[in-house]
Write a protein that holds these residues in place. Structure first.
Motif, PDB file in Angstrom:
ATOM      1  N   ALA A 190       0.803  -1.278  -0.017  1.00 27.78           N
ATOM      2  CA  ALA A 190      -0.024   0.029  -0.038  1.00 27.78           C
ATOM      3  C   ALA A 190       0.885   1.220   0.083  1.00 27.78           C
ATOM      4  O   ALA A 190       0.610   2.184  -0.816  1.00 27.78           O
ATOM      5  CB  ALA A 190      -0.958   0.051   1.313  1.00 27.78           C
ATOM      6  N   ARG A 191       1.918   1.227   0.723  1.00 24.56           N
ATOM      7  CA  ARG A 191       2.893   2.287   0.875  1.00 24.56           C
ATOM      8  C   ARG A 191       3.476   2.451  -0.555  1.00 24.56           C
ATOM      9  O   ARG A 191       3.739   3.644  -0.953  1.00 24.56           O
ATOM     10  CB  ARG A 191       3.721   2.237   2.016  1.00 24.56           C
ATOM     11  CG  ARG A 191       3.175   2.437   3.508  1.00 24.56           C
ATOM     12  CD  ARG A 191       4.401   2.684   4.484  1.00 24.56           C
ATOM     13  NE  ARG A 191       4.951   1.129   4.539  1.00 24.56           N
ATOM     14  CZ  ARG A 191       4.848   0.198   5.528  1.00 24.56           C
ATOM     15  NH1 ARG A 191       3.578   0.409   6.227  1.00 24.56           N
ATOM     16  NH2 ARG A 191       5.442  -0.641   5.511  1.00 24.56           N
ATOM     17  N   ALA A 192       4.049   1.654  -1.023  1.00 25.23           N
ATOM     18  CA  ALA A 192       4.378   1.583  -2.069  1.00 25.23           C
ATOM     19  C   ALA A 192       4.008   2.178  -3.366  1.00 25.23           C
ATOM     20  O   ALA A 192       4.330   3.124  -4.204  1.00 25.23           O
ATOM     21  CB  ALA A 192       5.306   0.380  -2.510  1.00 25.23           C
ATOM     22  N   LEU A 193       2.682   1.723  -3.464  1.00 26.61           N
ATOM     23  CA  LEU A 193       1.483   2.153  -4.328  1.00 26.61           C
ATOM     24  C   LEU A 193       1.247   3.499  -4.253  1.00 26.61           C
ATOM     25  O   LEU A 193       1.212   4.311  -5.510  1.00 26.61           O
ATOM     26  CB  LEU A 193       0.319   1.312  -4.422  1.00 26.61           C
ATOM     27  CG  LEU A 193      -0.719   1.548  -5.218  1.00 26.61           C
ATOM     28  CD1 LEU A 193      -0.362   1.677  -6.811  1.00 26.61           C
ATOM     29  CD2 LEU A 193      -2.086   0.604  -5.222  1.00 26.61           C
ATOM     30  N   ALA A 194       0.844   3.812  -3.064  1.00 24.97           N
ATOM     31  CA  ALA A 194       0.750   5.428  -2.752  1.00 24.97           C
ATOM     32  C   ALA A 194       1.964   6.321  -3.396  1.00 24.97           C
ATOM     33  O   ALA A 194       1.689   7.493  -4.093  1.00 24.97           O
ATOM     34  CB  ALA A 194       0.363   5.606  -1.556  1.00 24.97           C
ATOM     35  N   ALA A 195       3.113   5.865  -3.027  1.00 31.13           N
ATOM     36  CA  ALA A 195       4.294   6.694  -3.386  1.00 31.13           C
ATOM     37  C   ALA A 195       4.295   6.608  -4.952  1.00 31.13           C
ATOM     38  O   ALA A 195       4.507   7.974  -5.517  1.00 31.13           O
ATOM     39  CB  ALA A 195       5.490   6.142  -2.748  1.00 31.13           C
ATOM     40  N   ALA A 196       4.131   5.737  -5.528  1.00 30.76           N
ATOM     41  CA  ALA A 196       4.067   5.456  -6.898  1.00 30.76           C
ATOM     42  C   ALA A 196       3.218   6.463  -7.735  1.00 30.76           C
ATOM     43  O   ALA A 196       3.169   7.054  -8.591  1.00 30.76           O
ATOM     44  CB  ALA A 196       4.183   3.945  -7.585  1.00 30.76           C
ATOM     45  N   ALA A 197       1.903   6.439  -7.025  1.00 34.05           N
ATOM     46  CA  ALA A 197       0.911   6.943  -7.872  1.00 34.05           C
ATOM     47  C   ALA A 197       1.149   8.573  -7.846  1.00 34.05           C
ATOM     48  O   ALA A 197       0.631   9.160  -8.655  1.00 34.05           O
ATOM     49  CB  ALA A 197      -0.285   6.781  -6.898  1.00 34.05           C
ATOM     50  N   VAL A 198       1.810   9.129  -6.815  1.00 32.47           N
ATOM     51  CA  VAL A 198       1.811  10.750  -6.792  1.00 32.47           C
ATOM     52  C   VAL A 198       3.185  11.001  -7.481  1.00 32.47           C
ATOM     53  O   VAL A 198       3.531  12.118  -7.412  1.00 32.47           O
ATOM     54  CB  VAL A 198       2.044  11.296  -5.527  1.00 32.47           C
ATOM     55  CG1 VAL A 198       0.444  11.174  -4.660  1.00 32.47           C
ATOM     56  CG2 VAL A 198       3.117  10.460  -4.545  1.00 32.47           C
ATOM     57  N   SER A 199       4.022  10.127  -7.960  1.00 35.58           N
ATOM     58  CA  SER A 199       5.169  10.513  -8.563  1.00 35.58           C
ATOM     59  C   SER A 199       5.101  10.874  -9.991  1.00 35.58           C
ATOM     60  O   SER A 199       4.058  10.617 -10.680  1.00 35.58           O
ATOM     61  CB  SER A 199       6.128   8.925  -8.639  1.00 35.58           C
ATOM     62  OG  SER A 199       5.624   8.137  -9.557  1.00 35.58           O
ATOM     63  N   ASP A 200       6.147  11.474 -10.566  1.00 34.51           N
ATOM     64  CA  ASP A 200       6.009  11.932 -11.994  1.00 34.51           C
ATOM     65  C   ASP A 200       5.704  10.849 -13.001  1.00 34.51           C
ATOM     66  O   ASP A 200       4.925  10.944 -13.757  1.00 34.51           O
ATOM     67  CB  ASP A 200       7.441  12.548 -12.362  1.00 34.51           C
ATOM     68  CG  ASP A 200       7.604  13.717 -11.579  1.00 34.51           C
ATOM     69  OD1 ASP A 200       6.532  14.423 -11.306  1.00 34.51           O
ATOM     70  OD2 ASP A 200       8.730  14.239 -11.878  1.00 34.51           O
ATOM     71  N   THR A 201       6.385   9.572 -12.656  1.00 34.20           N
ATOM     72  CA  THR A 201       6.054   8.428 -13.549  1.00 34.20           C
ATOM     73  C   THR A 201       4.698   7.951 -13.408  1.00 34.20           C
ATOM     74  O   THR A 201       3.883   7.576 -14.299  1.00 34.20           O
ATOM     75  CB  THR A 201       7.142   7.400 -13.465  1.00 34.20           C
ATOM     76  OG1 THR A 201       7.508   7.059 -12.177  1.00 34.20           O
ATOM     77  CG2 THR A 201       8.464   7.581 -14.143  1.00 34.20           C
TER      78      THR A 201
END
Length: 268
Positions: free
Chosen positions: A234-245
């Motif tokens: 969940a933490r990894a997904l949330a961080a990925a979602a708000v990243s530029d990529t």
């Protein structure tokens, strides 16, 4: 041997690193200088924030394992200390490659034995030429595994099959290696370099940070209970979602276009 002669590392400006074992005449056997050169290569990839790594071995064989000719010149305490120095460098190289975000593609051909299996297994995508064969070899000379072989094999092929390979040292042809999960897929020997380059290039153009998070999640999934692992996801997904990529990936999907994950060039 000079480290630069045992392992060649080329890092392109676009972030693709090619790490090649260069002791083809010796089957790319790993001596102390080669182990240290692999560590140098891993640290260089770490410093330069590469986007993908391609690992190859020159000559007929990818890697036949440790350099027994070098080891046989030593005995007793000197041999013990030498092997500790070799494995310290080799294992730190494996840890460094595993810790960076950039995924690794390994292209293997010919004989793959001992620590060569560890290098092949450590890659995220392992392509085997149809002439490749795999032999654990350790117990055949009275040794036990190194290079993460006793860690990777049970996870890739299962503990029972791993013990079969480690204790009997039977030769595993490329087709069987793919069938049991030791390698990703088999390609014709004449196409190995081309397919490895194509795969590495596709990964280079991908979302590097998401690749890194995915690699870590898969690795930790074997040692972390389901509950904590779901929290990590969940933490990894949330961080990925708000990243530029992450934003680019969603925007491209909605616009029905190919995402562009490569960094934007610096402003003039």
């Amino acid at each position: 041997m000079d480290r630069a002669m045992s392992v060649r590392t080329e890092i392109r400006d676009d972030g693709l690193a090619h790490v090649s074992l260069c002791r083809g005449a010796a089957g790319n056997a790993i001596d102390l200088e080669t182990a240290r050169a692999l560590l140098d290569a891993a640290r260089e990839c770490e410093r330069q924030d590469v986007r993908a790594v391609m690992l190859t071995g020159e000559g007929r064989s990818f890697c036949v394992g440790g350099d027994l000719r070098e080891f046989s010149t030593l005995s007793g305490e000197a041999l013990q200390q030498h092997l500790l120095a070799v494995t310290d460098a080799l294992h730190e190289a494996l840890r460094t490659f595993a810790a960076i975000d950039a995924p690794m593609v390994a292209a293997v051909q010919g004989a793959v034995a001992g620590a060569g299996i560890g290098l092949a297994a450590a890659a995220d995508v392992t392509l085997a030429a149809d002439d490749a064969s795999f032999t654990a070899a350790y117990t055949g000379i009275g040794y036990s595994p190194d290079a993460g072989v006793s860690w990777f094999l049970p996870r890739l092929v299962g503990p029972k099959r791993a013990l079969d390979l480690l204790l009997t040292n039977r030769r595993v042809p490329a087709a069987e290696a793919a069938a049991i999960g030791l390698v990703s897929r088999v390609v014709a020997a004449g196409r190995l370099a081309e397919e490895a380059a194509r795969t590495a290039e596709a990964l280079r153009r991908g979302p590097t940070a998401a690749f890194g998070a995915t690699r870590r999640l898969v690795a930790s999934g074997f040692t972390v209970d389901l509950g904590p692992h779901l929290d990590q996801e969940a933490r990894a997904l949330a961080a990925a979602a708000v990243s530029d990529t992450g934003r680019e990936g969603v925007a491209a999907f909605l616009a029905k276009r190919t995402p562009e994950f490569l960094p934007l060039p610096p402003s003039p």
